[in-house]
Write a protein that holds these residues in place. Structure first.
Motif, PDB file in Angstrom:
ATOM      1  N   GLU A 385     -17.935   4.862   8.797  1.00  0.00           N
ATOM      2  CA  GLU A 385     -16.766   4.014   9.045  1.00  0.00           C
ATOM      3  C   GLU A 385     -15.647   4.318   8.046  1.00  0.00           C
ATOM      4  OE1 GLU A 385     -15.538  -0.696   9.516  1.00  0.00           O
ATOM      5  OE2 GLU A 385     -17.600  -0.128   9.047  1.00  0.00           O
ATOM      6  N   GLU A 386     -16.036   4.529   6.780  1.00  0.00           N
ATOM      7  CA  GLU A 386     -15.028   4.855   5.764  1.00  0.00           C
ATOM      8  C   GLU A 386     -14.359   6.201   6.076  1.00  0.00           C
ATOM      9  OE1 GLU A 386     -14.705   5.617   0.910  1.00  0.00           O
ATOM     10  OE2 GLU A 386     -16.570   4.870   1.814  1.00  0.00           O
ATOM     11  N   LEU A 387     -15.171   7.185   6.511  1.00  0.00           N
ATOM     12  CA  LEU A 387     -14.615   8.489   6.878  1.00  0.00           C
ATOM     13  C   LEU A 387     -13.682   8.372   8.078  1.00  0.00           C
ATOM     14  CD1 LEU A 387     -14.632  11.512   6.279  1.00  0.00           C
ATOM     15  CD2 LEU A 387     -16.605  11.738   7.807  1.00  0.00           C
ATOM     16  N   TYR A 388     -14.044   7.483   9.030  1.00  0.00           N
ATOM     17  CA  TYR A 388     -13.189   7.239  10.203  1.00  0.00           C
ATOM     18  C   TYR A 388     -11.830   6.682   9.772  1.00  0.00           C
ATOM     19  CZ  TYR A 388     -11.178   4.498  13.972  1.00  0.00           C
ATOM     20  OH  TYR A 388     -10.307   3.927  14.853  1.00  0.00           O
ATOM     21  N   GLU A 389     -11.835   5.697   8.854  1.00  0.00           N
ATOM     22  CA  GLU A 389     -10.580   5.097   8.393  1.00  0.00           C
ATOM     23  C   GLU A 389      -9.698   6.135   7.705  1.00  0.00           C
ATOM     24  OE1 GLU A 389      -9.423   2.240   9.027  1.00  0.00           O
ATOM     25  OE2 GLU A 389     -11.190   1.357   9.996  1.00  0.00           O
ATOM     26  N   GLN A 390     -10.335   6.997   6.899  1.00  0.00           N
ATOM     27  CA  GLN A 390      -9.551   8.032   6.199  1.00  0.00           C
ATOM     28  C   GLN A 390      -8.923   9.016   7.187  1.00  0.00           C
ATOM     29  OE1 GLN A 390     -12.321   9.756   3.473  1.00  0.00           O
ATOM     30  NE2 GLN A 390     -12.215   8.064   2.001  1.00  0.00           N
ATOM     31  N   SER A 391      -9.691   9.436   8.184  1.00  0.00           N
ATOM     32  CA  SER A 391      -9.157  10.394   9.154  1.00  0.00           C
ATOM     33  C   SER A 391      -8.061   9.759   9.995  1.00  0.00           C
ATOM     34  CB  SER A 391     -10.278  10.923  10.056  1.00  0.00           C
ATOM     35  OG  SER A 391     -10.836   9.869  10.838  1.00  0.00           O
ATOM     36  N   ARG A 392      -8.216   8.451  10.304  1.00  0.00           N
ATOM     37  CA  ARG A 392      -7.171   7.773  11.083  1.00  0.00           C
ATOM     38  C   ARG A 392      -5.889   7.643  10.271  1.00  0.00           C
ATOM     39  NH1 ARG A 392      -7.494   1.578  13.055  1.00  0.00           N
ATOM     40  NH2 ARG A 392      -7.158   1.367  10.817  1.00  0.00           N
ATOM     41  N   ASP A 393      -6.039   7.289   8.977  1.00  0.00           N
ATOM     42  CA  ASP A 393      -4.855   7.191   8.109  1.00  0.00           C
ATOM     43  C   ASP A 393      -4.146   8.533   8.011  1.00  0.00           C
ATOM     44  OD1 ASP A 393      -5.360   4.563   7.733  1.00  0.00           O
ATOM     45  OD2 ASP A 393      -6.332   4.813   5.765  1.00  0.00           O
ATOM     46  N   LEU A 394      -4.949   9.596   7.889  1.00  0.00           N
ATOM     47  CA  LEU A 394      -4.354  10.936   7.800  1.00  0.00           C
ATOM     48  C   LEU A 394      -3.553  11.254   9.060  1.00  0.00           C
ATOM     49  CD1 LEU A 394      -4.083  13.682   6.381  1.00  0.00           C
ATOM     50  CD2 LEU A 394      -6.221  14.359   7.501  1.00  0.00           C
ATOM     51  N   SER A 395      -4.066  10.835  10.219  1.00  0.00           N
ATOM     52  CA  SER A 395      -3.380  11.155  11.472  1.00  0.00           C
ATOM     53  C   SER A 395      -2.059  10.445  11.605  1.00  0.00           C
ATOM     54  CB  SER A 395      -4.267  10.777  12.669  1.00  0.00           C
ATOM     55  OG  SER A 395      -4.333   9.366  12.816  1.00  0.00           O
ATOM     56  N   TYR A 396      -1.913   9.332  10.876  1.00  0.00           N
ATOM     57  CA  TYR A 396      -0.663   8.570  10.985  1.00  0.00           C
ATOM     58  C   TYR A 396       0.419   9.066  10.041  1.00  0.00           C
ATOM     59  CZ  TYR A 396      -3.163   5.171  13.842  1.00  0.00           C
ATOM     60  OH  TYR A 396      -3.867   4.563  14.821  1.00  0.00           O
ATOM     61  N   GLU A 397       0.048   9.961   9.127  1.00  0.00           N
ATOM     62  CA  GLU A 397       1.048  10.438   8.168  1.00  0.00           C
ATOM     63  C   GLU A 397       2.078  11.294   8.871  1.00  0.00           C
ATOM     64  OE1 GLU A 397      -0.816  12.437   4.989  1.00  0.00           O
ATOM     65  OE2 GLU A 397      -1.805  10.675   4.191  1.00  0.00           O
ATOM     66  N   ARG A 398       3.334  11.059   8.546  1.00  0.00           N
ATOM     67  CA  ARG A 398       4.433  11.855   9.104  1.00  0.00           C
ATOM     68  C   ARG A 398       5.241  12.432   7.943  1.00  0.00           C
ATOM     69  NH1 ARG A 398       5.975  11.157  14.267  1.00  0.00           N
ATOM     70  NH2 ARG A 398       8.125  11.609  13.720  1.00  0.00           N
ATOM     71  N   PRO A 399       5.787  13.622   8.129  1.00  0.00           N
ATOM     72  CA  PRO A 399       6.636  14.189   7.072  1.00  0.00           C
ATOM     73  C   PRO A 399       7.795  13.257   6.780  1.00  0.00           C
ATOM     74  CG  PRO A 399       6.152  15.821   8.783  1.00  0.00           C
ATOM     75  CD  PRO A 399       5.648  14.513   9.282  1.00  0.00           C
ATOM     76  N   LYS A 400       8.050  13.054   5.543  1.00  0.00           N
ATOM     77  CA  LYS A 400       9.129  12.159   5.127  1.00  0.00           C
ATOM     78  C   LYS A 400      10.332  12.968   4.694  1.00  0.00           C
ATOM     79  CE  LYS A 400       5.920   8.590   3.561  1.00  0.00           C
ATOM     80  NZ  LYS A 400       5.447   7.786   2.437  1.00  0.00           N
ATOM     81  N   SER A 401      11.477  12.429   4.991  1.00  0.00           N
ATOM     82  CA  SER A 401      12.708  13.128   4.603  1.00  0.00           C
ATOM     83  C   SER A 401      13.697  12.143   4.031  1.00  0.00           C
ATOM     84  CB  SER A 401      13.333  13.834   5.805  1.00  0.00           C
ATOM     85  OG  SER A 401      13.659  12.892   6.801  1.00  0.00           O
ATOM     86  N   GLU A 402      14.486  12.614   3.113  1.00  0.00           N
ATOM     87  CA  GLU A 402      15.543  11.800   2.509  1.00  0.00           C
ATOM     88  C   GLU A 402      16.840  12.079   3.244  1.00  0.00           C
ATOM     89  OE1 GLU A 402      15.316   9.515   0.256  1.00  0.00           O
ATOM     90  OE2 GLU A 402      13.176   9.774  -0.092  1.00  0.00           O
ATOM     91  N   ASN A 403      17.281  11.133   4.081  1.00  0.00           N
ATOM     92  CA  ASN A 403      18.465  11.349   4.897  1.00  0.00           C
ATOM     93  C   ASN A 403      19.615  10.439   4.471  1.00  0.00           C
ATOM     94  OD1 ASN A 403      17.479  13.375   6.567  1.00  0.00           O
ATOM     95  ND2 ASN A 403      16.380  11.926   7.853  1.00  0.00           N
ATOM     96  N   HIS A 404      19.817  10.321   3.136  1.00  0.00           N
ATOM     97  CA  HIS A 404      20.886   9.444   2.662  1.00  0.00           C
ATOM     98  C   HIS A 404      22.258   9.955   3.093  1.00  0.00           C
ATOM     99  CE1 HIS A 404      17.904   7.242   0.541  1.00  0.00           C
ATOM    100  NE2 HIS A 404      17.612   8.224  -0.289  1.00  0.00           N
ATOM    101  N   ASN A 405      22.438  11.277   3.166  1.00  0.00           N
ATOM    102  CA  ASN A 405      23.714  11.868   3.592  1.00  0.00           C
ATOM    103  C   ASN A 405      23.493  12.578   4.925  1.00  0.00           C
ATOM    104  OD1 ASN A 405      25.148  11.040   1.259  1.00  0.00           O
ATOM    105  ND2 ASN A 405      24.203  12.704   0.127  1.00  0.00           N
ATOM    106  N   PHE A 406      22.980  11.800   5.905  1.00  0.00           N
ATOM    107  CA  PHE A 406      22.571  12.414   7.161  1.00  0.00           C
ATOM    108  C   PHE A 406      23.749  13.024   7.904  1.00  0.00           C
ATOM    109  CE2 PHE A 406      21.174  12.240  11.660  1.00  0.00           C
ATOM    110  CZ  PHE A 406      20.051  13.051  11.550  1.00  0.00           C
ATOM    111  N   HIS A 407      24.966  12.410   7.794  1.00  0.00           N
ATOM    112  CA  HIS A 407      26.124  12.976   8.488  1.00  0.00           C
ATOM    113  C   HIS A 407      26.444  14.378   7.963  1.00  0.00           C
ATOM    114  CE1 HIS A 407      27.851  11.354   4.834  1.00  0.00           C
ATOM    115  NE2 HIS A 407      28.989  11.972   5.079  1.00  0.00           N
ATOM    116  N   GLU A 408      26.229  14.603   6.661  1.00  0.00           N
ATOM    117  CA  GLU A 408      26.456  15.938   6.104  1.00  0.00           C
ATOM    118  C   GLU A 408      25.393  16.917   6.598  1.00  0.00           C
ATOM    119  OE1 GLU A 408      26.623  15.652   1.902  1.00  0.00           O
ATOM    120  OE2 GLU A 408      28.392  14.355   1.876  1.00  0.00           O
ATOM    121  N   LYS A 409      24.161  16.418   6.723  1.00  0.00           N
ATOM    122  CA  LYS A 409      23.077  17.266   7.207  1.00  0.00           C
ATOM    123  C   LYS A 409      23.349  17.707   8.646  1.00  0.00           C
ATOM    124  CE  LYS A 409      17.997  17.353   7.263  1.00  0.00           C
ATOM    125  NZ  LYS A 409      16.772  16.560   7.033  1.00  0.00           N
TER     126      LYS A 409
END
Length: 530
Positions: A385-409
């Motif tokens: 069950e613990e391994l299941y929770e870890q794998s599920r959490d991993l699947s929910y991770e998304r790359p994060k980006s800092e888009n404070h100046n998104f109009h410039e990007k």
């Protein structure tokens, strides 16, 4: 500018500057600088460099402005009171250039230095006003209002300055509290400026009034935008004319919008060309000066034939390196962007596989074990069950980006597809437009726009591409159009278009292809703000 030195080139350069001939002024100020160096006149040299730095900053060459101001400081002595005026002016220019490069913390420090060395109350208030504008930009409205209050208390005898500070206070209070009504103070400042025949001030008042009414009363905003455009034409301010045209494009009826857009496009192109020409001209002037010094040394050691060969060779190498560097950087940026997006997509696909294969498989095993009484409370079930929770959490991770100046990007992304044969024009891509858009939506929109531009580059053969951004109530609309070969029928669902449809669905949006136009392609993308 105050001075206590004699330099025959300096007054000539000032006349060129005051008569609106920056190229000639820069060239003669450069001669004045060389005269100062030759005669060991540090104040003459510094003053000439400061004027050159200000001209560079005004032309939009902020790095050049910084570099030249720093060079000027080498000829100034902080312990000499005769140098304080020049130090104040120079630090102010450094503050302006640094502010425009968005280095706000250092900009504040440089304005503090300008204030420290200022020996004139009017100059001091100007430097304070510039400092307050930085606080306003970084949303520290309390600090901005405190400074504006200090300035206002000392402007009772100067009507134009009083109107400017009153306008800044009203705008800052409105930015701090959207329920604050700045109109009475805006109109009061406008009346003062009309009485004083302050056209630049009137231009500012009309801009602020149009911005305030743009969402509340579009017809009223349109009236003030027209007034701003008229005044901007009178004072021959290209920057303000472009700003007014942006407002007119957004607020005008459809028939007039096309006219204003055509005017905007031509003016923007000519303005950019003029700024680039000015920056290149200033660079060439300084290059020619340094080259001239090198030539004199060559003349002492070699004959005329070798001298010309070296000059031609040097110029050719510089031209090749300059062109090659620009092309290399542009190609490198595009490759890096594509690589980053590829990595991000692969991470998402991998995480989804983790969820579909590993996490779901573990869950089925857990369900089976839970149905067996002898193994129900076994430690191995807890470990699974613990391994299941870890794998599920991993699947929910998304790359994060800092888009404070998104109009410039977005600006950099879309403009990277411009070339000698294809113009890319943006309208309405401003920082406020993206403030309330979620990071997920920004990420998906970035991919969608990139996919459209890649398809354009590969298939459309378009010479003009226009992307217009606007917010209508709680929706963002993006209009794409080009004058290419278009799409003969419905778009075929290849990988790119399939991914685009999936991405727009993920943020609750829609994408519409208009294939019935006589020439080219039109696409509308709409999605909720949050």
């Amino acid at each position: 500018m105050k001075r206590k030195f004699h330099n025959p080139y300096y007054d000539i350069a000032k006349k060129y500057r005051d008569n609106g001939n920056p190229d000639s002024a820069f060239r003669v100020f450069n001669q004045a600088k060389e005269f100062g160096i030759e005669n060991k006149d540090s104040l003459s040299t510094a003053s000439s460099l400061i004027n050159m730095a200000i001209l560079l900053t005004n032309a939009g060459d902020y790095f050049g402005g910084q570099e030249t101001s720093i060079e000027a400081n080498k000829y100034l002595n902080e312990d000499d009171t005769n140098h304080h005026y020049y130090l104040g002016s120079n630090y102010n220019n450094l503050g302006i250039a640094t502010y425009n490069l968005k280095d706000y913390n250092n900009s504040l420090k440089l304005y503090d230095s300008a204030i420290k060395f200022s020996d004139d109350s009017l100059d001091t208030r100007m430097y304070l006003n510039n400092k307050a504008m930085v606080y306003q930009e970084i949303k520290d409205y309390k600090s901005a209002l405190k400074i504006y209050g200090q300035i206002l208390a000392k402007t009772s005898k100067n009507e134009q300055e009083y109107a400017r500070v009153l306008t800044n206070i009203a705008k800052t209070k409105w930015l701090e509290d959207s329920n604050h009504n700045p109109v009475p103070d805006f109109l009061k400042s406008l009346q003062i400026r009309k009485k004083e025949n302050d056209l630049w001030g009137q231009n500012s008042s009309y801009a602020h009034l149009a911005d305030y009414y743009i969402l509340k009363q579009p017809d009223t905003a349109l009236f003030y935008a027209y007034n701003m455009y008229t005044v901007a034409q009178t004072v021959k301010s290209v920057t303000d004319r472009l700003e007014a045209l942006q407002k007119l494009i957004k607020l005008s009826p459809p028939k007039e919008t096309k006219h204003f857009f055509n005017v905007y496009e031509k003016l923007a192109d000519s303005s950019q060309n003029a700024r680039n020409t000015a920056k290149n001209q200033f660079t060439l002037i300084r290059y020619e000066t340094e080259k001239s010094k090198a030539d004199n040394l060559i003349l002492q050691k070699d004959n005329d034939g070798k001298r010309y060969q070296i000059i031609i060779l040097a110029f050719g190498i510089i031209l090749i390196l300059f062109t090659g560097t620009i092309l290399y950087k542009k190609r490198k940026q595009r490759i890096e962007l594509e690589a980053q997006n590829s990595i991000r997509d692969n991470k998402l696909k991998t995480s989804q596989k983790v969820h579909d294969v590993v996490a779901n498989g573990l869950y089925r095993i857990m369900s089976k074990l839970d149905n067996q009484e002898t193994l129900k409370d076994s430690p191995i079930v807890n470990e699974i069950e613990e391994l299941y929770e870890q794998s599920r959490d991993l699947s929910y991770e998304r790359p994060k980006s800092e888009n404070h100046n998104f109009h410039e990007k977005i600006f950099d992304l879309l403009k990277s597809f411009a070339s000698e044969s294809t113009r890319v024009i943006l309208v309405g891509n401003s920082a406020p437009l993206w403030e309330k858009v979620s990071e997920l939506a920004k990420d998906e929109i970035e991919h969608i726009l990139q996919e459209l531009m890649v398809n354009m580059g590969k298939h459309s053969k378009a010479s003009d591409v226009v992307i217009k951004f606007e917010q209508v109530q709680q929706k963002i609309n993006i209009y794409y159009s080009d004058n290419g070969i278009g799409i003969a029928d419905k778009p075929r669902p290849k990988n790119g278009l399939t991914n685009t449809g999936t991405r727009i669905d993920a943020i609750g949006g829609t994408i519409t292809f208009d294939t019935k136009v006589e020439k080219g392609l039109k696409i509308q993308i709409s999605f909720p703000v949050s």
